[in-house]
Structure formats: structure tokens, C-alpha cells
Design a protein around this motif. Structure first.
Motif, PDB file in Angstrom:
ATOM      1  N   MET A 256       1.055  -1.067   0.327  1.00  0.00           N
ATOM      2  CA  MET A 256       0.102   0.067   0.665  1.00  0.00           C
ATOM      3  C   MET A 256       0.782   1.381  -0.198  1.00  0.00           C
ATOM      4  N   THR A 257       0.548   2.139  -1.075  1.00  0.00           N
ATOM      5  CA  THR A 257       1.636   3.123  -1.404  1.00  0.00           C
ATOM      6  C   THR A 257       0.712   4.959  -0.653  1.00  0.00           C
ATOM      7  N   ASN A 258       0.372   4.545  -0.839  1.00  0.00           N
ATOM      8  CA  ASN A 258      -0.662   6.062  -0.203  1.00  0.00           C
ATOM      9  C   ASN A 258      -1.382   6.559   0.987  1.00  0.00           C
ATOM     10  N   LYS A 259      -1.688   7.548   0.933  1.00  0.00           N
ATOM     11  CA  LYS A 259      -1.835   7.909   2.035  1.00  0.00           C
ATOM     12  C   LYS A 259      -3.253   7.983   2.170  1.00  0.00           C
ATOM     13  N   GLU A 260      -4.142   7.970   1.190  1.00  0.00           N
ATOM     14  CA  GLU A 260      -5.879   7.784   0.822  1.00  0.00           C
ATOM     15  C   GLU A 260      -6.123   6.288   1.222  1.00  0.00           C
ATOM     16  N   GLY A 261      -5.183   5.541   0.597  1.00  0.00           N
ATOM     17  CA  GLY A 261      -5.379   4.309   1.456  1.00  0.00           C
ATOM     18  C   GLY A 261      -5.276   3.698   2.847  1.00  0.00           C
ATOM     19  N   LEU A 262      -5.210   4.802   3.345  1.00  0.00           N
ATOM     20  CA  LEU A 262      -4.705   4.817   5.049  1.00  0.00           C
ATOM     21  C   LEU A 262      -6.577   4.879   5.650  1.00  0.00           C
ATOM     22  N   ASP A 263      -7.536   5.762   5.060  1.00  0.00           N
ATOM     23  CA  ASP A 263      -8.796   5.550   5.488  1.00  0.00           C
ATOM     24  C   ASP A 263      -9.346   5.238   4.392  1.00  0.00           C
ATOM     25  N   ILE A 309       5.629  10.206   4.503  1.00  0.00           N
ATOM     26  CA  ILE A 309       5.333  10.687   6.161  1.00  0.00           C
ATOM     27  C   ILE A 309       3.728  10.322   6.480  1.00  0.00           C
ATOM     28  N   ALA A 310       2.745  10.135   5.836  1.00  0.00           N
ATOM     29  CA  ALA A 310       1.821   9.810   6.377  1.00  0.00           C
ATOM     30  C   ALA A 310       1.689   7.913   6.668  1.00  0.00           C
ATOM     31  N   LEU A 311       2.962   7.192   5.435  1.00  0.00           N
ATOM     32  CA  LEU A 311       3.028   6.016   6.051  1.00  0.00           C
ATOM     33  C   LEU A 311       3.686   5.800   7.167  1.00  0.00           C
ATOM     34  N   TRP A 312       4.680   6.464   7.473  1.00  0.00           N
ATOM     35  CA  TRP A 312       5.209   6.191   8.544  1.00  0.00           C
ATOM     36  C   TRP A 312       4.393   6.257  10.205  1.00  0.00           C
ATOM     37  N   GLN A 313       3.268   7.416   9.654  1.00  0.00           N
ATOM     38  CA  GLN A 313       2.315   7.813  11.461  1.00  0.00           C
ATOM     39  C   GLN A 313       1.479   6.464  11.195  1.00  0.00           C
ATOM     40  N   ALA A 314       1.724   6.119   9.930  1.00  0.00           N
ATOM     41  CA  ALA A 314       0.212   4.838   9.926  1.00  0.00           C
ATOM     42  C   ALA A 314       0.872   3.476  10.368  1.00  0.00           C
ATOM     43  N   LEU A 315       2.593   3.802  10.438  1.00  0.00           N
ATOM     44  CA  LEU A 315       3.095   2.234  10.856  1.00  0.00           C
ATOM     45  C   LEU A 315       3.226   2.566  12.666  1.00  0.00           C
ATOM     46  N   ASN A 316       3.180   3.194  13.024  1.00  0.00           N
ATOM     47  CA  ASN A 316       3.107   3.834  14.676  1.00  0.00           C
ATOM     48  C   ASN A 316       1.767   4.166  15.586  1.00  0.00           C
ATOM     49  N   ASP A 317       0.485   4.050  14.249  1.00  0.00           N
ATOM     50  CA  ASP A 317      -0.518   4.719  14.748  1.00  0.00           C
ATOM     51  C   ASP A 317      -1.957   2.926  14.185  1.00  0.00           C
ATOM     52  N   GLY A 318      -1.139   2.040  14.001  1.00  0.00           N
ATOM     53  CA  GLY A 318      -0.892   0.517  13.873  1.00  0.00           C
ATOM     54  C   GLY A 318      -2.277   0.623  12.538  1.00  0.00           C
ATOM     55  N   THR A 319      -2.165   1.434  11.160  1.00  0.00           N
ATOM     56  CA  THR A 319      -2.688   1.386  10.647  1.00  0.00           C
ATOM     57  C   THR A 319      -2.373   0.577   9.227  1.00  0.00           C
ATOM     58  N   ILE A 320      -0.829  -0.022   9.281  1.00  0.00           N
ATOM     59  CA  ILE A 320      -0.095  -0.557   8.453  1.00  0.00           C
ATOM     60  C   ILE A 320       0.317  -1.732   9.299  1.00  0.00           C
ATOM     61  N   ASP A 321      -0.068  -2.792   8.844  1.00  0.00           N
ATOM     62  CA  ASP A 321       0.697  -4.012  10.195  1.00  0.00           C
ATOM     63  C   ASP A 321       2.074  -4.539   9.435  1.00  0.00           C
ATOM     64  N   VAL A 322       2.248  -5.087   8.822  1.00  0.00           N
ATOM     65  CA  VAL A 322       3.873  -5.221   8.093  1.00  0.00           C
ATOM     66  C   VAL A 322       4.975  -4.208   7.200  1.00  0.00           C
ATOM     67  N   VAL A 323       5.729  -4.025   7.012  1.00  0.00           N
ATOM     68  CA  VAL A 323       6.590  -3.711   6.242  1.00  0.00           C
ATOM     69  C   VAL A 323       7.336  -4.556   5.442  1.00  0.00           C
ATOM     70  N   ALA A 324       7.456  -5.253   4.057  1.00  0.00           N
ATOM     71  CA  ALA A 324       8.180  -5.992   3.035  1.00  0.00           C
ATOM     72  C   ALA A 324       8.626  -4.929   1.729  1.00  0.00           C
ATOM     73  N   THR A 325       9.521  -5.619   0.946  1.00  0.00           N
ATOM     74  CA  THR A 325       9.647  -4.975  -0.222  1.00  0.00           C
ATOM     75  C   THR A 325       9.347  -5.582  -0.749  1.00  0.00           C
ATOM     76  N   ASP A 326       8.610  -6.037  -1.235  1.00  0.00           N
ATOM     77  CA  ASP A 326       8.343  -6.271  -3.012  1.00  0.00           C
ATOM     78  C   ASP A 326       9.724  -6.858  -3.467  1.00  0.00           C
ATOM     79  N   HIS A 327      10.904  -7.812  -3.132  1.00  0.00           N
ATOM     80  CA  HIS A 327      11.899  -7.546  -3.755  1.00  0.00           C
ATOM     81  C   HIS A 327      11.861  -8.128  -4.911  1.00  0.00           C
ATOM     82  N   ALA A 328      12.602  -7.535  -6.492  1.00  0.00           N
ATOM     83  CA  ALA A 328      12.185  -7.601  -7.474  1.00  0.00           C
ATOM     84  C   ALA A 328      13.522  -7.809  -8.404  1.00  0.00           C
TER      85      ALA A 328
END
Length: 462
Positions: A256-263, A309-328
Motif C-alpha cells: 500500500m503506497t498512498n495516504k488515501e488508502g489509510l482512510d 510521512i503518512a505511511l510512517w505515521q500509519a505504522l505507529n498508529d497501527g493502520t499498517i501492520d507489515v513492512v516488506a520489500t516486494d523484492h524484484a
């Protein structure tokens, strides 16, 4: 202290260190016997050992679980070479288990068995699996996959039409396949299975028409984000969250990449949707201002500084659960111009260093939060706990010793990966892995892989 009574000595102890877990930081060392953690205690209380490793005041964290890796990519690549090189890249960088997405197949279980036996000959880190769903026949196989330990399946919404991945066989998936997959996995979930569906959310139709406009006007977009904007991702997310709600299907939104997705995520959760959200290290640290537009082409695109900025905040508030790489591991030769460049970027070798440098050392997240989103939660989600993702009595001795104060510059190209460029070459990074262990064996030290035999094993999700 957690202690198992040992009159005899153990294989290894690590002393003079701290242990960071998702639930706190312990001033303790640990003991390892036959690949498992058998004691966590103050140095003086640890059993005697054949091998003593001095942690030199550094911190041990569980080995990272990279929940999103593509080893059979780019198309036409030799999988043996990728498995050897990319798993070594992971080991060097402190990742000890990867979740690989299997290439498309008519019979997915045959494909999985074949891949596992091949992987175990060449891979140096442990392996979990995910499978793609394209057809109604694939959907019928989901229960069998679950019993094999593949507890999740993936729907790749945008790869259709001119961007179809499985050319000549299937032109992509439509909303009917999405609905039927959700319905089937929803049924499994109601039976108490830990099954879930991973969704790559992008609306390809909007992208195709915008691309036609750009081509007709002869304009080169300034970035991939301009050609494939956030509305494509948000619209597809909204649809998937709604279909998951009506089918009672647990879903996992990948990259997930964008701040709209958090809402959208918060709103879905308020309605009782079981949704887990992943972002990737590149969406936290890269943006349209700091990358080469062609080399950084990836789906979904690198977005803007405000999204970081929004994604780092979402890690702290629990909206985002996992960080990965999508390594390709796409080589530079396949990245000539924006329209034709093969999408996908390398992430494995800089995953932990970037999370330490940009996240922990810049105060954006705590070390415990890093362990939570990069180790514990992905392990839990993919059915690998309590073996993986934490350092507790009985868990696998998969761990990384990190030096939070070590500073070094990112090399011009990755050391191990098949890809030949880095998105962040030359950037100064503070915080590096200095030793990686898989099931009690040192597999990498100071960025160099030292375990040359393929120790990697398939771990079924449960």
C-alpha cells in the motif's frame, strides 16, 4: 529470566547484548541448542557453551520475515541463479525467512512441490509460499494448498490486457474471479482456518486510458506516479474491501503506497472487515523527488514525499501492520525507458539498513515497532509463529545482531543480488546488520555470506 535447567553445555551463547522483541527490550543474552533458543537470561545465568559470541553491547533482533519476494522474476530469468543470489542478499541483510509468490500454474500444488525441492537445493534462508489465483480451476485448489501450508492466495488485479503476466493462457482476472476467490476463502475462514487473500490493488483500465492519452499527445510523464496515479490504487482497494466485507473474507492489502488508502483501511475495519495492510520499505523512504523515474518504475508507483510521512505515521498508529520489500531483481538492461521498462525494483539488501537508518535512528519508529512490523506480524500472519518472528524459548534461533551506530555508504550496486543497480547508491546509512543466524548457524557476518551450503527449508504455514 526465562530458563530451562541445563547441567550440560549448549551449542552457542550470545552475551554482552540486548534482545529487542516486538513486546519490549531485554537486557539479556541467549543460549542456543540444536537450532532453537533454549535460554534467555543475564550473562551470569546463561549455561556454558561450545561457542560464545560477544555481542559487544549491540542488539539482537529476530531474523526479518520478508513477506513479499519474487524469485521467479523478471520473466525468463533462470530461477536457480535467482534463488542462489537473492537468498544470499537476504541473509547478508538480516532476513532469514521469505514469502515467495509462485509463478502461475494450472496445477498449483504440483508447481509448489517442484519449487520447494528446487529451492531447498539452492536457498540459504527459510521459505514460505503464496500462490496466484487466475481461474475457477485454481480456486478449486485453494483448500488443498491450505493443507500443504500455503495459507494465502494472491489476486493480481492490474495484470491484464496488454500487461497480462500469463500470456497465452489467461488474460488476467476479472471481478468475478475476485468475488469467487473471496467467497471460497471466506468459507475456509468461517471453518476456523487461518486462510486469507492477498490483493494487489490497482485499476488497470484507468491506467490504460491515461497511457493512451499520454501517447496520443506525445508527452513523456515526469514519473510513473503521473502515468499510473493513486486513484488507480485507491479505487481498486475500495472494491476489494467491499467484496471482502460481503464475503467475510480476511484480506491482506499488499504494498500500500498512498495516504488515501489509510482512510479506506480505517473505514473498513470500523465495519468489521478483517484487513491486514502491508507497505514496503521503498514507499516509506523513496518518493518522486529522490529517485530516477525509469529505474524506480514499480507497480504501484513510488509516490510523493507526503505519502512517506503518512505511511510512517500509519505504522505507529497501527493502520499498517507489515513492512516488506516486494523484492524484484530486475537488471538495469530491462529499464531503458519509462513505458517499456520492466516494473519491479530490488529491496532485499537495503531492507533492514533503511528501516534502521530512516526509521529507528531518525526517531520515526521504535526498535520494538521495527521488530513488530518486519518480524513478528509477518510471521504471525503467514502462520510461522512461534517458530519465527520472535526470540522466545523454543523458537528457531533465527536472529540478527545489529549495530545501530555503524555508518556506511550504500554501494553502487548490490553485492549479492542479480540486479545491478541500487535506488539509493551513495546514500549514507546509520544502522547495519553485523551477523545473521539461521537456526543457530551463522549464515552471514559483516555483510558477507559465510554459510555456503543451502540450509533453507520450506516452512508450512499453520
Amino acid at each position: 529470566s526465562q530458563m530451562v535447567g541445563y547441567s550440560m553445555s549448549v551449542d552457542t551463547v550470545i552475551t554482552n547484548c540486548k534482545i529487542a522483541r516486538h513486546d519490549g527490550i531485554l537486557n539479556a543474552g541467549l543460549a542456543i541448542e540444536q537450532g532453537k533458543v533454549v535460554a534467555i537470561a543475564k550473562d551470569a545465568e546463561l549455561p556454558s557453551a561450545d561457542t560464545i559470541i560477544d555481542g559487544k553491547g549491540n542488539t539482537i533482533i529476530p531474523g526479518l520475515i520478508d513477506a513479499h519476494v519474487h524469485l521467479e522474476y523478471p520473466p525468463g530469468v533462470d530461477p536457480e541463479s535467482n534463488i542462489k543470489k537473492e537468498t544470499r542478499a537476504c541473509a547478508a541483510a538480516g532476513c532469514t525467512t521469505i514469502i515467495h509468490l509462485l509463478a502461475p500454474a494450472d496445477n498449483i500444488l504440483d508447481k509448489a512441490n517442484e519449487f520447494v525441492s528446487f529451492y531447498e537445493k539452492h536457498g540459504v534462508v527459510d521459505l514460505g509460499l503464496s500462490a496466484r489465483i487466475y481461474t475457477r480451476d485454481n480456486i478449486k485448489q485453494i483448500r488443498g494448498l491450505y493443507n500443504f501450508g500455503i495459507i494465502n492466495v494472491k489476486l493480481l488485479l492490474p495484470y491484464k490486457g496488454g500487461e497480462a503476466v500469463w500470456k497465452g493462457r489467461v488474460g488476467g482476472i476479472d471481478d468475478g474471479i475476485i468475488y469467487l476467490t473471496f467467497r471460497e476463502v471466506g468459507r475456509l475462514a468461517k471453518e476456523g482456518c487461518k486462510a486469507f487473500v492477498r490483493v494487489h490493488c490497482e485499476n488497470a483500465e484507468i491506467f490504460f486510458k491515461l497511457k493512451e492519452e499520454f501517447l496520443a499527445e506525445g508527452i513523456e510523464p515526469a514519473s510513473w506516479n503521473e502515468a499510473r496515479p493513486r486513484v488507480c490504487e485507491a479505487e481498486a482497494m475500495r472494491k476489494c474491501l467491499y467484496l471482502a466485507e460481503v464475503t467475510e473474507c480476511p484480506i491482506y492489502v499488499v504494498h500500500m503506497t498512498n495516504k488515501e488508502g489509510l482512510d479506506l483501511i480505517k473505514n473498513a475495519r470500523s465495519k468489521g472487515v478483517n484487513v491486514v495492510t502491508e507497505t514496503c520499505v521503498q514507499y516509506l523512504t523513496l518518493n518522486t523527488d529522490n529517485v530516477d523515474p525509469v529505474l524506480s518504475k514499480v507497480n504501484p508507483p513510488i509516490r510523493e514525499p507526503e505519502d512517506n510521512i503518512a505511511l510512517w505515521q500509519a505504522l505507529n498508529d497501527g493502520t499498517i501492520d507489515v513492512v516488506a520489500t516486494d523484492h524484484a531483481p530486475v537488471p538495469k538492461g530491462l529499464k531503458k525507458n519509462l513505458w517499456d521498462a520492466t516494473p519491479g525494483i530490488p529491496g532485499a539488501e537495503m531492507f533492514l539498513p533503511l528501516m534502521l537508518s530512516e526509521g529507528v535512528n531518525k526517531g520515526k519508529i521504535s526498535l520494538e515497532k521495527l521488530v513488530d512490523v518486519c518480524c513478528y506480524r509477518p510471521a504471525k500472519q503467514f502462520g510461522l509463529t512461534p517458530r519465527k518472528g520472535t526470540l522466545s524459548i523454543g523458537s528457531d534461533a533465527d536472529l540478527v545482531l545489529i549495530d545501530l551506530n555503524k555508518e556506511a555508504v550504500v554501494p553502487q550496486r548490490p553485492v549479492y543480488s542479480n540486479t545491478d543497480y541500487s535506488m539509493i547508491a551513495g546514500r549514507k546509512i546509520k544502522g547495519w546488520p553485523i551477523l545473521t543466524m539461521l537456526r543457530g548457524h551463522i549464515i552471514a557476518q559483516d555483510g558477507n555470506v559465510v554459510e555456503e551450503t543451502a540450509e533453507g527449508k520450506y516452512i508450512a504455514g499453520r
